[in-house]
Design a protein around this motif. Structure first.
Motif, short mmCIF file in Angstrom:
data_model
loop_
_atom_site.label_atom_id
_atom_site.label_comp_id
_atom_site.label_asym_id
_atom_site.label_seq_id
_atom_site.Cartn_x
_atom_site.Cartn_y
_atom_site.Cartn_z
N MET A 1 0.85 -1.17 0.00
CA MET A 1 0.00 0.00 0.00
C MET A 1 0.90 1.23 0.00
SD MET A 1 -3.19 1.03 2.48
CE MET A 1 -3.88 -0.56 2.25
N ILE A 2 0.56 2.20 -0.82
CA ILE A 2 1.33 3.45 -0.81
C ILE A 2 0.48 4.52 -0.17
CG2 ILE A 2 2.74 2.93 -2.82
CD1 ILE A 2 0.90 4.77 -4.46
N LEU A 3 1.13 5.41 0.51
CA LEU A 3 0.47 6.58 1.05
C LEU A 3 0.82 7.74 0.15
CD1 LEU A 3 1.06 6.29 4.89
CD2 LEU A 3 -1.02 5.82 3.62
N VAL A 4 -0.18 8.51 -0.20
CA VAL A 4 0.04 9.66 -1.06
C VAL A 4 -0.61 10.87 -0.41
CG1 VAL A 4 0.30 8.39 -3.21
CG2 VAL A 4 -1.97 8.96 -2.42
N ALA A 5 -0.04 12.03 -0.64
CA ALA A 5 -0.61 13.25 -0.07
C ALA A 5 -1.71 13.77 -0.98
CB ALA A 5 0.47 14.29 0.11
N SER A 6 -2.84 14.03 -0.41
CA SER A 6 -3.93 14.62 -1.20
C SER A 6 -3.82 16.12 -1.15
CB SER A 6 -5.28 14.16 -0.64
OG SER A 6 -5.47 14.65 0.65
N CYS A 7 -4.72 16.81 -1.83
CA CYS A 7 -4.66 18.27 -1.90
C CYS A 7 -4.69 18.92 -0.52
CB CYS A 7 -5.82 18.81 -2.74
SG CYS A 7 -5.65 18.37 -4.48
N GLY A 8 -5.40 18.32 0.42
CA GLY A 8 -5.51 18.89 1.76
C GLY A 8 -4.38 18.48 2.68
N ASN A 9 -3.33 17.87 2.10
CA ASN A 9 -2.18 17.38 2.85
C ASN A 9 -2.53 16.25 3.80
OD1 ASN A 9 -0.28 19.04 1.63
ND2 ASN A 9 -0.73 20.72 3.01
N ASP A 10 -3.71 15.65 3.67
CA ASP A 10 -4.06 14.46 4.42
C ASP A 10 -3.48 13.28 3.66
OD1 ASP A 10 -5.63 15.91 6.25
OD2 ASP A 10 -7.37 15.78 4.92
N ASP A 11 -3.00 12.29 4.40
CA ASP A 11 -2.51 11.10 3.72
C ASP A 11 -3.69 10.24 3.31
OD1 ASP A 11 0.14 11.75 3.94
OD2 ASP A 11 0.43 10.68 5.82
N THR A 12 -3.67 9.81 2.10
CA THR A 12 -4.66 8.87 1.61
C THR A 12 -3.90 7.69 1.05
OG1 THR A 12 -4.70 10.03 -0.50
CG2 THR A 12 -6.42 10.59 1.07
N SER A 13 -4.56 6.58 0.91
CA SER A 13 -3.84 5.41 0.45
C SER A 13 -4.45 4.81 -0.80
CB SER A 13 -3.80 4.36 1.56
OG SER A 13 -5.11 3.96 1.91
N VAL A 14 -3.57 4.24 -1.59
CA VAL A 14 -3.94 3.46 -2.75
C VAL A 14 -3.35 2.09 -2.48
CG1 VAL A 14 -3.69 3.17 -5.23
CG2 VAL A 14 -3.92 5.47 -4.27
N SER A 30 1.83 8.24 -11.33
CA SER A 30 0.60 8.63 -12.02
C SER A 30 -0.34 9.37 -11.09
CB SER A 30 -0.08 7.38 -12.59
OG SER A 30 -1.24 7.74 -13.30
N TYR A 31 -0.49 8.86 -9.88
CA TYR A 31 -1.37 9.50 -8.89
C TYR A 31 -0.88 10.92 -8.58
CZ TYR A 31 -4.13 10.20 -4.67
OH TYR A 31 -5.00 10.70 -3.74
N ALA A 32 0.41 11.06 -8.40
CA ALA A 32 0.98 12.37 -8.06
C ALA A 32 0.79 13.39 -9.19
CB ALA A 32 2.47 12.23 -7.75
N HIS A 33 0.73 12.91 -10.42
CA HIS A 33 0.60 13.81 -11.57
C HIS A 33 -0.84 13.92 -12.10
CE1 HIS A 33 4.91 13.16 -11.42
NE2 HIS A 33 5.01 14.33 -12.00
N GLU A 34 -1.75 13.22 -11.46
CA GLU A 34 -3.15 13.25 -11.90
C GLU A 34 -3.78 14.60 -11.57
OE1 GLU A 34 -6.24 12.77 -13.73
OE2 GLU A 34 -5.07 10.91 -13.68
N LYS A 35 -4.40 15.21 -12.55
CA LYS A 35 -5.02 16.53 -12.38
C LYS A 35 -6.52 16.43 -12.11
CE LYS A 35 -1.54 18.80 -15.13
NZ LYS A 35 -1.11 20.15 -14.85
N ASN A 36 -7.10 15.26 -12.31
CA ASN A 36 -8.53 15.07 -12.11
C ASN A 36 -8.79 14.45 -10.74
OD1 ASN A 36 -11.16 13.91 -12.09
ND2 ASN A 36 -11.18 13.84 -14.32
N GLN A 37 -9.40 15.20 -9.85
CA GLN A 37 -9.64 14.72 -8.50
C GLN A 37 -10.53 13.48 -8.49
OE1 GLN A 37 -7.95 15.81 -5.91
NE2 GLN A 37 -8.92 14.32 -4.59
N ASP A 38 -11.47 13.39 -9.41
CA ASP A 38 -12.33 12.21 -9.48
C ASP A 38 -11.52 10.94 -9.77
OD1 ASP A 38 -14.62 13.71 -8.98
OD2 ASP A 38 -15.10 13.94 -11.11
N VAL A 39 -10.52 11.05 -10.63
CA VAL A 39 -9.67 9.90 -10.93
C VAL A 39 -8.85 9.53 -9.70
CG1 VAL A 39 -7.75 9.06 -12.35
CG2 VAL A 39 -9.60 10.38 -13.40
N LYS A 40 -8.33 10.52 -9.00
CA LYS A 40 -7.57 10.25 -7.77
C LYS A 40 -8.44 9.51 -6.76
CE LYS A 40 -3.93 13.63 -7.57
NZ LYS A 40 -3.21 14.51 -6.68
N GLU A 41 -9.67 9.96 -6.61
CA GLU A 41 -10.58 9.33 -5.65
C GLU A 41 -10.93 7.91 -6.08
OE1 GLU A 41 -13.78 12.13 -5.23
OE2 GLU A 41 -12.49 13.56 -4.17
#
Length: 95
Positions: A1-14, A30-41
């Motif tokens: 599992m990776i932890l990635v920082a979301s826009c709100g600086n909360d850690d979220t996981s994929v 890819s997640y870090a460079h994704e510009k579409n929040q819906d895709v990230k979610e």
């Protein structure tokens, strides 16, 4: 599992537990460079098998149809340099 920082600086996981190291690195990139929040979610909501399936479904676009990939990235708002970097990283990691 990776932890990635979301826009709100909360850690979220994929959940990347079903991926190879190279695939994990690509998902993180890819997640870090994704510009579409819906895709990230979407990435965040997928279980491990879903992340693997989603990546597998994307491979024909990522690795086979460069014109379609570039068009998709351009529509998403990526610059020419970002598009080149994305294609190069994708080629190195998952193709």
């Amino acid at each position: 599992m990776i932890l990635v920082a979301s826009c709100g600086n909360d850690d979220t996981s994929v959940d990347t537990s079903r991926l190879s190291d190279r695939e994990k690195e690509w998902v993180e990139f890819s997640y870090a460079h994704e510009k579409n929040q819906d895709v990230k979610e979407k990435w965040e909501r997928l279980p491990a098998d879903g992340v693997k399936s989603y990546l597998d479904e994307q491979l024909p676009l990522l690795c086979g149809d460069t014109a379609a990939l570039m068009e998709s990235l351009q529509k998403a708002g990526h610059s020419a340099e970002e598009m080149r970097d994305y294609k190069q990283k994708t080629s190195e990691l998952v193709c």
